[in-house]
Design a protein around this motif. Sequence first.
Motif, PDB file in Angstrom:
ATOM      1  N   SER A 154      14.093 -21.286 -33.040  1.00  0.00           N
ATOM      2  CA  SER A 154      14.105 -22.416 -32.142  1.00  0.00           C
ATOM      3  C   SER A 154      13.026 -22.012 -30.776  1.00  0.00           C
ATOM      4  O   SER A 154      12.842 -23.172 -30.302  1.00  0.00           O
ATOM      5  CB  SER A 154      15.410 -22.616 -31.493  1.00  0.00           C
ATOM      6  N   GLU A 155      12.683 -20.785 -30.680  1.00  0.00           N
ATOM      7  CA  GLU A 155      11.753 -20.640 -29.630  1.00  0.00           C
ATOM      8  C   GLU A 155      11.159 -19.236 -29.839  1.00  0.00           C
ATOM      9  O   GLU A 155      11.368 -18.391 -30.823  1.00  0.00           O
ATOM     10  CB  GLU A 155      12.146 -20.428 -28.290  1.00  0.00           C
ATOM     11  N   ARG A 161      12.840 -14.207 -37.135  1.00  0.00           N
ATOM     12  CA  ARG A 161      13.435 -15.360 -36.760  1.00  0.00           C
ATOM     13  C   ARG A 161      13.838 -16.329 -37.884  1.00  0.00           C
ATOM     14  O   ARG A 161      12.756 -16.711 -38.677  1.00  0.00           O
ATOM     15  CB  ARG A 161      12.789 -16.112 -35.630  1.00  0.00           C
ATOM     16  N   ILE A 162      15.009 -16.802 -37.954  1.00  0.00           N
ATOM     17  CA  ILE A 162      15.322 -17.807 -38.988  1.00  0.00           C
ATOM     18  C   ILE A 162      15.882 -19.215 -38.245  1.00  0.00           C
ATOM     19  O   ILE A 162      16.309 -19.312 -37.318  1.00  0.00           O
ATOM     20  CB  ILE A 162      16.377 -17.131 -39.924  1.00  0.00           C
ATOM     21  N   SER A 183      22.736 -18.903 -29.466  1.00  0.00           N
ATOM     22  CA  SER A 183      23.498 -17.741 -28.801  1.00  0.00           C
ATOM     23  C   SER A 183      22.145 -16.936 -28.133  1.00  0.00           C
ATOM     24  O   SER A 183      20.897 -17.449 -28.053  1.00  0.00           O
ATOM     25  CB  SER A 183      24.195 -16.686 -29.569  1.00  0.00           C
ATOM     26  N   ARG A 184      22.208 -15.781 -27.559  1.00  0.00           N
ATOM     27  CA  ARG A 184      21.104 -15.062 -27.291  1.00  0.00           C
ATOM     28  C   ARG A 184      21.007 -13.665 -27.956  1.00  0.00           C
ATOM     29  O   ARG A 184      22.283 -13.184 -28.241  1.00  0.00           O
ATOM     30  CB  ARG A 184      21.053 -14.898 -25.523  1.00  0.00           C
ATOM     31  N   ASP A 199       4.042 -12.903 -24.645  1.00  0.00           N
ATOM     32  CA  ASP A 199       4.171 -14.419 -23.689  1.00  0.00           C
ATOM     33  C   ASP A 199       5.719 -14.100 -23.373  1.00  0.00           C
ATOM     34  O   ASP A 199       6.211 -15.368 -22.685  1.00  0.00           O
ATOM     35  CB  ASP A 199       3.790 -15.449 -24.668  1.00  0.00           C
ATOM     36  N   LEU A 200       6.517 -13.261 -23.724  1.00  0.00           N
ATOM     37  CA  LEU A 200       7.984 -13.317 -23.262  1.00  0.00           C
ATOM     38  C   LEU A 200       8.200 -12.739 -21.914  1.00  0.00           C
ATOM     39  O   LEU A 200       7.418 -11.932 -21.311  1.00  0.00           O
ATOM     40  CB  LEU A 200       8.741 -12.448 -24.191  1.00  0.00           C
ATOM     41  N   GLU A 201       9.213 -13.252 -21.409  1.00  0.00           N
ATOM     42  CA  GLU A 201       9.638 -12.562 -19.942  1.00  0.00           C
ATOM     43  C   GLU A 201      10.365 -11.352 -20.079  1.00  0.00           C
ATOM     44  O   GLU A 201      11.553 -11.486 -20.939  1.00  0.00           O
ATOM     45  CB  GLU A 201      10.329 -13.799 -19.287  1.00  0.00           C
TER      46      GLU A 201
END
Length: 220
Positions: A154-155, A161-162, A183-184, A199-201
Motif C-alpha cells: 500500500s506504500e 510487499r503484497i 498494520s506496521r 526514500d524512507l524515513e
Amino acid sequence: MAQTTEFWNTVYDNDTAPWVIGEPQPAVLEIESAGLISGRVLDIGAGAGEHTIALAARGYDVLGVDLSPSAVEYARRNAADKAVPTARFQVVDAVRLGADPAAAAELGVFDTIVDSALFHVFRDEPDTRATYVRALHALCAPGGLVHLLALSDSEPGIGPRISDQLIRDSFGDGWKLEQLQPSRYRGRITGLVAEEARDLEVSDNSIVETAAWLARIRRV
C-alpha cells in the motif's frame, strides 16, 4: 522469490537480515495483549526467535521453527542471552510439510500459529505459496488461529510487499478470514535493502517502519 537455505544462513551468519531488530514486532505483542494467543503455539519462520522468546517468557508453550540452521542457532543464542531457557527451536522446512503429511504429523498440531514475515516471501510463487498454506492447515488444530503479519504494497517499503487480495485469495477452503487490517512492520536497514530504503524515513539506529497487513485466520 523465496531464497535458498544457503542465502538465509548467510544473512544470519553475517548479521545482515533486515528483519532482525533485537525485539519482537509490536504488532505481535499487541496480539498477545489482546488475548488472541492460546494453547500450543508455533512461531513459523522464527528467524532470530524474538517472538518465541517473548511468548515463552510469558509462559506459553511455544516452538519456533525455521528453514535455516543458522537462524536456529542465532535464536538459541538469543534465548540464552535473554535468560529464557523455555524457548525451543527446531530446524524445519515449513513448505515441505505441506507436501509431506507424515512430516507435518510428526511436528504435531498447534492451537495458535504466528507467521511474522514468512508468507510474503512466496509472493511470486503461487504453487509454493499454496503448499505453504496447506502446511499451515495441517499444523493448525481445528478451530485454531493463524496470525499473519506481512509486508504491504500500500506504500513504498522494503522487502516483498503484497496486496490484501493475495491473502484473501490464498486462504479459501478450510479457512475463515476473521480480520484483515492495516498494520506496521519494523525493520532494520542493511545492505540487503539499502536501495529500496532510499526514500524512507529511517531512525538514527537504522530502524524503519513500513506498511503491513495483519490477518487473523481461523482453521475450520
